[in-house]
Design a protein around this motif. Structure first.
Motif, PDB file in Angstrom:
ATOM      1  N   GLU A  94       0.042   2.926   4.271  1.00  0.00           N
ATOM      2  CA  GLU A  94       1.243   3.605   3.932  1.00  0.00           C
ATOM      3  C   GLU A  94       0.762   5.179   4.113  1.00  0.00           C
ATOM      4  OE1 GLU A  94       3.137   2.369   0.569  1.00  0.00           O
ATOM      5  OE2 GLU A  94       3.569   0.214   1.384  1.00  0.00           O
ATOM      6  N   GLU A  95       1.896   5.906   4.408  1.00  0.00           N
ATOM      7  CA  GLU A  95       1.549   7.487   4.327  1.00  0.00           C
ATOM      8  C   GLU A  95       3.124   7.749   3.599  1.00  0.00           C
ATOM      9  OE1 GLU A  95       1.266  10.691   7.689  1.00  0.00           O
ATOM     10  OE2 GLU A  95       3.328  10.454   7.339  1.00  0.00           O
ATOM     11  N   MET A  96       2.793   8.353   2.438  1.00  0.00           N
ATOM     12  CA  MET A  96       3.927   8.998   1.411  1.00  0.00           C
ATOM     13  C   MET A  96       4.039  10.250   1.608  1.00  0.00           C
ATOM     14  SD  MET A  96       4.927   5.950  -0.140  1.00  0.00           S
ATOM     15  CE  MET A  96       5.619   6.521  -1.663  1.00  0.00           C
ATOM     16  N   THR A  97       5.149  10.657   1.910  1.00  0.00           N
ATOM     17  CA  THR A  97       5.679  12.155   1.672  1.00  0.00           C
ATOM     18  C   THR A  97       6.658  12.320   0.494  1.00  0.00           C
ATOM     19  OG1 THR A  97       5.348  12.272   3.966  1.00  0.00           O
ATOM     20  CG2 THR A  97       6.759  14.156   2.843  1.00  0.00           C
ATOM     21  N   VAL A  98       6.133  13.103  -0.336  1.00  0.00           N
ATOM     22  CA  VAL A  98       7.324  13.594  -1.456  1.00  0.00           C
ATOM     23  C   VAL A  98       8.269  14.441  -0.830  1.00  0.00           C
ATOM     24  CG1 VAL A  98       7.721  14.454  -3.756  1.00  0.00           C
ATOM     25  CG2 VAL A  98       5.585  13.348  -3.065  1.00  0.00           C
ATOM     26  N   ILE A  99       9.615  14.237  -0.799  1.00  0.00           N
ATOM     27  CA  ILE A  99      10.751  15.105  -0.347  1.00  0.00           C
ATOM     28  C   ILE A  99      11.083  16.020  -1.528  1.00  0.00           C
ATOM     29  CG2 ILE A  99      13.249  15.076   0.496  1.00  0.00           C
ATOM     30  CD1 ILE A  99      12.386  12.128   1.620  1.00  0.00           C
ATOM     31  N   VAL A 124       1.640  15.105   1.171  1.00  0.00           N
ATOM     32  CA  VAL A 124       1.510  13.991   1.565  1.00  0.00           C
ATOM     33  C   VAL A 124       0.428  13.280   1.143  1.00  0.00           C
ATOM     34  CG1 VAL A 124       1.301  12.451   3.950  1.00  0.00           C
ATOM     35  CG2 VAL A 124       2.545  14.497   3.764  1.00  0.00           C
ATOM     36  N   PHE A 125       0.418  11.659   1.067  1.00  0.00           N
ATOM     37  CA  PHE A 125      -0.945  11.256   0.476  1.00  0.00           C
ATOM     38  C   PHE A 125      -0.719   9.775   1.304  1.00  0.00           C
ATOM     39  CE2 PHE A 125       1.990  10.096  -2.959  1.00  0.00           C
ATOM     40  CZ  PHE A 125       2.167   8.792  -2.936  1.00  0.00           C
ATOM     41  N   ASN A 126      -2.077   9.086   1.398  1.00  0.00           N
ATOM     42  CA  ASN A 126      -2.076   7.911   2.250  1.00  0.00           C
ATOM     43  C   ASN A 126      -2.661   6.779   1.237  1.00  0.00           C
ATOM     44  OD1 ASN A 126      -1.552   8.390   5.148  1.00  0.00           O
ATOM     45  ND2 ASN A 126      -2.860  10.099   4.501  1.00  0.00           N
ATOM     46  N   VAL A 127      -2.208   5.832   1.369  1.00  0.00           N
ATOM     47  CA  VAL A 127      -2.580   4.523   0.686  1.00  0.00           C
ATOM     48  C   VAL A 127      -2.982   3.395   1.683  1.00  0.00           C
ATOM     49  CG1 VAL A 127      -1.950   2.665  -1.087  1.00  0.00           C
ATOM     50  CG2 VAL A 127      -0.605   5.052  -0.786  1.00  0.00           C
ATOM     51  N   PRO A 128      -4.298   3.025   1.440  1.00  0.00           N
ATOM     52  CA  PRO A 128      -4.967   1.912   2.212  1.00  0.00           C
ATOM     53  C   PRO A 128      -4.053   0.518   2.023  1.00  0.00           C
ATOM     54  CG  PRO A 128      -6.475   2.470   0.352  1.00  0.00           C
ATOM     55  CD  PRO A 128      -5.310   3.279   0.209  1.00  0.00           C
ATOM     56  N   GLY A 129      -4.109  -0.099   3.005  1.00  0.00           N
ATOM     57  CA  GLY A 129      -3.601  -1.482   3.143  1.00  0.00           C
ATOM     58  C   GLY A 129      -4.401  -2.484   2.105  1.00  0.00           C
ATOM     59  N   HIS A 130      -3.481  -3.522   1.835  1.00  0.00           N
ATOM     60  CA  HIS A 130      -4.056  -4.442   0.976  1.00  0.00           C
ATOM     61  C   HIS A 130      -4.628  -3.786  -0.307  1.00  0.00           C
ATOM     62  CE1 HIS A 130      -3.241  -7.368   4.119  1.00  0.00           C
ATOM     63  NE2 HIS A 130      -4.005  -6.491   4.914  1.00  0.00           N
ATOM     64  N   PRO A 148      13.702  12.498 -11.478  1.00  0.00           N
ATOM     65  CA  PRO A 148      13.884  11.668 -10.212  1.00  0.00           C
ATOM     66  C   PRO A 148      13.431  12.147  -9.084  1.00  0.00           C
ATOM     67  CG  PRO A 148      15.808  11.994 -11.631  1.00  0.00           C
ATOM     68  CD  PRO A 148      15.002  12.695 -12.322  1.00  0.00           C
ATOM     69  N   THR A 149      12.561  11.354  -8.266  1.00  0.00           N
ATOM     70  CA  THR A 149      11.780  12.058  -7.030  1.00  0.00           C
ATOM     71  C   THR A 149      12.221  11.208  -5.908  1.00  0.00           C
ATOM     72  OG1 THR A 149      10.109  12.628  -8.719  1.00  0.00           O
ATOM     73  CG2 THR A 149       9.476  12.295  -6.281  1.00  0.00           C
ATOM     74  N   SER A 150      12.518  11.853  -4.647  1.00  0.00           N
ATOM     75  CA  SER A 150      12.634  11.388  -3.446  1.00  0.00           C
ATOM     76  C   SER A 150      11.587  11.181  -2.431  1.00  0.00           C
ATOM     77  CB  SER A 150      13.884  11.875  -2.887  1.00  0.00           C
ATOM     78  OG  SER A 150      13.747  13.237  -2.376  1.00  0.00           O
ATOM     79  N   TYR A 151      11.491  10.405  -1.499  1.00  0.00           N
ATOM     80  CA  TYR A 151      10.217  10.113  -0.944  1.00  0.00           C
ATOM     81  C   TYR A 151      10.478   9.474   0.561  1.00  0.00           C
ATOM     82  CZ  TYR A 151      10.625   5.208  -2.088  1.00  0.00           C
ATOM     83  OH  TYR A 151      10.862   3.897  -2.225  1.00  0.00           O
ATOM     84  N   LEU A 152       9.592   9.790   1.373  1.00  0.00           N
ATOM     85  CA  LEU A 152       9.590   8.931   2.638  1.00  0.00           C
ATOM     86  C   LEU A 152       8.272   8.289   2.709  1.00  0.00           C
ATOM     87  CD1 LEU A 152      10.591   8.564   5.707  1.00  0.00           C
ATOM     88  CD2 LEU A 152       9.351  10.460   6.149  1.00  0.00           C
ATOM     89  N   CYS A 153       8.290   6.986   2.971  1.00  0.00           N
ATOM     90  CA  CYS A 153       7.087   6.050   3.276  1.00  0.00           C
ATOM     91  C   CYS A 153       7.054   5.554   4.731  1.00  0.00           C
ATOM     92  CB  CYS A 153       7.217   4.814   2.147  1.00  0.00           C
ATOM     93  SG  CYS A 153       5.824   3.889   2.359  1.00  0.00           S
ATOM     94  N   ARG A 154       6.120   6.144   5.298  1.00  0.00           N
ATOM     95  CA  ARG A 154       5.803   5.522   6.741  1.00  0.00           C
ATOM     96  C   ARG A 154       4.785   4.467   6.458  1.00  0.00           C
ATOM     97  NH1 ARG A 154       3.409   9.476  10.002  1.00  0.00           N
ATOM     98  NH2 ARG A 154       3.701   7.676  11.765  1.00  0.00           N
ATOM     99  N   TYR A 155       5.047   3.154   7.236  1.00  0.00           N
ATOM    100  CA  TYR A 155       4.044   2.162   7.279  1.00  0.00           C
ATOM    101  C   TYR A 155       3.276   2.197   8.633  1.00  0.00           C
ATOM    102  CZ  TYR A 155       7.367   0.882   4.006  1.00  0.00           C
ATOM    103  OH  TYR A 155       8.310   0.548   2.847  1.00  0.00           O
ATOM    104  N   LEU A 156       2.034   2.467   8.447  1.00  0.00           N
ATOM    105  CA  LEU A 156       1.037   2.868   9.387  1.00  0.00           C
ATOM    106  C   LEU A 156       0.355   1.543   9.988  1.00  0.00           C
ATOM    107  CD1 LEU A 156      -0.454   5.704   7.593  1.00  0.00           C
ATOM    108  CD2 LEU A 156       1.289   5.789   9.161  1.00  0.00           C
TER     109      LEU A 156
END
Length: 94
Positions: A43-48, A70-76, A86-94
């Motif tokens: 996942e790629e997470m962007t803090v909005i 932006v930060f990236n999270v490895p799969g599994h 309160p914080t908003s985000y966009l999560c892209r599934y890579l």
């Protein structure tokens, strides 16, 4: 098609979608609290807006990500979040 999700007794809410520019993603809001999320795929997470204090897998130090970062999270894997406001985000599934 939009898919609405609630996590942690409604303290985290997201709407999943797919677009040609973003791919498969979700956008959401987290209220104050501490959360552990599991990922099936990277996942790629962007803090909005706001900020996320993040402990990524394999790391020993927490790192704060502010709006626009932006930060990236490895799969599994699992990652931990501390949310102070309160914080908003966009999560892209890579």
């Amino acid at each position: 098609m939009l898919q609405s999700n609630d996590y942690f007794e409604g303290k985290v809410k997201s709407i999943g979608f797919t677009s040609s520019s973003t791919g498969r993603a979700s956008v959401g809001v987290m209220l104050e609290g501490e959360y552990t999320f599991s990922t099936a795929q990277p996942e790629e997470m962007t803090v909005i807006s706001g900020a996320l204090n993040v402990l990524l897998p394999g790391e020993i130090e927490w790192k704060v990500y502010n709006a626009g970062e932006v930060f990236n999270v490895p799969g599994h894997s699992e990652f931990n979040l501390e949310v102070a406001e309160p914080t908003s985000y966009l999560c892209r599934y890579l």
